[in-house]
Scaffold this motif. Sequence first.
Motif, PDB file in Angstrom:
ATOM      1  N   HIS A 263       1.169  24.231  37.475  1.00 33.49           N
ATOM      2  CA  HIS A 263       0.078  23.453  36.892  1.00 33.49           C
ATOM      3  C   HIS A 263      -1.197  24.275  36.987  1.00 33.49           C
ATOM      4  O   HIS A 263      -1.464  24.884  38.019  1.00 33.49           O
ATOM      5  N   TYR A 264      -1.994  24.259  35.925  1.00 33.01           N
ATOM      6  CA  TYR A 264      -3.302  24.906  35.933  1.00 33.01           C
ATOM      7  C   TYR A 264      -4.373  23.872  35.666  1.00 33.01           C
ATOM      8  O   TYR A 264      -4.264  23.069  34.742  1.00 33.01           O
ATOM      9  N   SER A 265      -5.410  23.905  36.517  1.00 30.23           N
ATOM     10  CA  SER A 265      -6.535  22.997  36.392  1.00 30.23           C
ATOM     11  C   SER A 265      -7.806  23.830  36.342  1.00 30.23           C
ATOM     12  O   SER A 265      -7.776  25.051  36.496  1.00 30.23           O
ATOM     13  N   PHE A 266      -8.930  23.164  36.147  1.00 29.04           N
ATOM     14  CA  PHE A 266     -10.198  23.863  36.083  1.00 29.04           C
ATOM     15  C   PHE A 266     -10.519  24.514  37.416  1.00 29.04           C
ATOM     16  O   PHE A 266     -10.189  23.998  38.474  1.00 29.04           O
ATOM     17  N   SER A 267     -11.162  25.655  37.372  1.00 30.66           N
ATOM     18  CA  SER A 267     -11.544  26.372  38.583  1.00 30.66           C
ATOM     19  C   SER A 267     -12.401  25.476  39.467  1.00 30.66           C
ATOM     20  O   SER A 267     -13.289  24.788  39.000  1.00 30.66           O
ATOM     21  N   GLY A 268     -12.097  25.466  40.734  1.00 29.28           N
ATOM     22  CA  GLY A 268     -12.845  24.657  41.683  1.00 29.28           C
ATOM     23  C   GLY A 268     -12.247  23.293  41.940  1.00 29.28           C
ATOM     24  O   GLY A 268     -12.772  22.528  42.725  1.00 29.28           O
ATOM     25  N   SER A 269     -11.135  22.960  41.269  1.00 23.69           N
ATOM     26  CA  SER A 269     -10.506  21.661  41.485  1.00 23.69           C
ATOM     27  C   SER A 269      -9.017  21.851  41.775  1.00 23.69           C
ATOM     28  O   SER A 269      -8.163  21.393  41.031  1.00 23.69           O
ATOM     29  N   ALA A 270      -8.725  22.556  42.857  1.00 19.47           N
ATOM     30  CA  ALA A 270      -7.343  22.919  43.177  1.00 19.47           C
ATOM     31  C   ALA A 270      -6.473  21.722  43.525  1.00 19.47           C
ATOM     32  O   ALA A 270      -5.257  21.814  43.465  1.00 19.47           O
ATOM     33  N   SER A 271      -7.059  20.601  43.877  1.00 13.38           N
ATOM     34  CA  SER A 271      -6.254  19.432  44.231  1.00 13.38           C
ATOM     35  C   SER A 271      -6.191  18.410  43.099  1.00 13.38           C
ATOM     36  O   SER A 271      -5.741  17.298  43.299  1.00 13.38           O
ATOM     37  N   ASP A 272      -6.626  18.797  41.913  1.00  9.95           N
ATOM     38  CA  ASP A 272      -6.662  17.876  40.780  1.00  9.95           C
ATOM     39  C   ASP A 272      -5.247  17.549  40.315  1.00  9.95           C
ATOM     40  O   ASP A 272      -4.463  18.431  40.013  1.00  9.95           O
ATOM     41  N   THR A 273      -4.917  16.273  40.273  1.00 19.22           N
ATOM     42  CA  THR A 273      -3.593  15.847  39.834  1.00 19.22           C
ATOM     43  C   THR A 273      -3.665  14.961  38.597  1.00 19.22           C
ATOM     44  O   THR A 273      -2.677  14.352  38.224  1.00 19.22           O
ATOM     45  N   THR A 274      -4.829  14.886  37.966  1.00 17.92           N
ATOM     46  CA  THR A 274      -4.985  14.022  36.803  1.00 17.92           C
ATOM     47  C   THR A 274      -5.523  14.750  35.580  1.00 17.92           C
ATOM     48  O   THR A 274      -5.657  14.140  34.529  1.00 17.92           O
ATOM     49  N   CYS A 275      -5.814  16.029  35.691  1.00 17.41           N
ATOM     50  CA  CYS A 275      -6.418  16.774  34.584  1.00 17.41           C
ATOM     51  C   CYS A 275      -5.933  18.218  34.665  1.00 17.41           C
ATOM     52  O   CYS A 275      -6.603  19.068  35.251  1.00 17.41           O
ATOM     53  N   PHE A 276      -4.758  18.500  34.086  1.00 15.12           N
ATOM     54  CA  PHE A 276      -4.182  19.840  34.198  1.00 15.12           C
ATOM     55  C   PHE A 276      -3.186  20.102  33.075  1.00 15.12           C
ATOM     56  O   PHE A 276      -2.817  19.209  32.327  1.00 15.12           O
ATOM     57  N   VAL A 277      -2.763  21.362  32.970  1.00 14.86           N
ATOM     58  CA  VAL A 277      -1.730  21.777  32.020  1.00 14.86           C
ATOM     59  C   VAL A 277      -0.519  22.215  32.828  1.00 14.86           C
ATOM     60  O   VAL A 277      -0.643  22.992  33.772  1.00 14.86           O
ATOM     61  N   SER A 278       0.663  21.697  32.465  1.00 15.17           N
ATOM     62  CA  SER A 278       1.918  22.079  33.131  1.00 15.17           C
ATOM     63  C   SER A 278       2.684  23.055  32.259  1.00 15.17           C
ATOM     64  O   SER A 278       2.795  22.853  31.053  1.00 15.17           O
ATOM     65  N   TYR A 279       3.208  24.086  32.897  1.00 12.04           N
ATOM     66  CA  TYR A 279       4.066  25.061  32.222  1.00 12.04           C
ATOM     67  C   TYR A 279       5.394  25.048  32.956  1.00 12.04           C
ATOM     68  O   TYR A 279       5.464  25.371  34.135  1.00 12.04           O
ATOM     69  N   GLU A 280       6.444  24.628  32.266  1.00 15.99           N
ATOM     70  CA  GLU A 280       7.759  24.476  32.891  1.00 15.99           C
ATOM     71  C   GLU A 280       8.766  25.342  32.158  1.00 15.99           C
ATOM     72  O   GLU A 280       8.961  25.204  30.950  1.00 15.99           O
ATOM     73  N   THR A 281       9.418  26.248  32.896  1.00 20.79           N
ATOM     74  CA  THR A 281      10.442  27.073  32.274  1.00 20.79           C
ATOM     75  C   THR A 281      11.702  26.258  32.073  1.00 20.79           C
ATOM     76  O   THR A 281      11.972  25.304  32.804  1.00 20.79           O
ATOM     77  N   ASN A 282      12.466  26.638  31.090  1.00 21.37           N
ATOM     78  CA  ASN A 282      13.700  25.954  30.779  1.00 21.37           C
ATOM     79  C   ASN A 282      14.798  26.463  31.703  1.00 21.37           C
ATOM     80  O   ASN A 282      14.895  27.661  31.958  1.00 21.37           O
ATOM     81  N   ALA A 283      15.634  25.574  32.202  1.00 20.71           N
ATOM     82  CA  ALA A 283      16.703  25.961  33.118  1.00 20.71           C
ATOM     83  C   ALA A 283      17.751  26.822  32.423  1.00 20.71           C
ATOM     84  O   ALA A 283      18.438  27.610  33.068  1.00 20.71           O
TER      85      ALA A 283
END
Length: 158
Positions: free
Chosen positions: A124-144
């Motif tokens: 998950h990537y969130s804005f700089s300075g908000s490392a604990s953000d769990t409501t505003c982020f982009v998820s990148y998931e590789t395919n199994a």
Amino acid sequence: MKRQGGFTLIELVVVIVILGILAVTAAPRFLNLQSDARESSLQGLKGAMAGAAGIVYGRAAIDGVEGVSSVTAASSATGIALTFGYPSATTDGIGNAVDGLGANDGDWIAVSGSGSTATPPVIHYSFSGSASDTTCFVSYETNASAGAPTITVTNTGC
């Protein structure tokens, strides 16, 4: 005697009241600009990740490693860790593939608790300075299995 022209006190008060009413009705429209900007930035990052994944996959196909389940960044011709030709869900994978996701770039930060330990791997990537953000982020998931990664935006708390 000349009569002086100008506005009466009543006219000035009426104009001020009308301007106040307009300001109250227009203010909520402008107060939400920061949230809209964050959501747009997340959509932009999603697009950048998708574009970078496609370019990296093309390079992996040229190099003949698109069918390999795991290629480390050290052995990759592009310096990007690969999973079936696409960038891995790690900072060495997608983090190296997209400008601004690196550790020293400062634009985005990998949210704590994500990484290659999940099955399938996700970061998950969130804005700089908000490392604990769990409501505003982009998820990148590789395919199994061999396939394109899944990129999703979570913007419930932007």
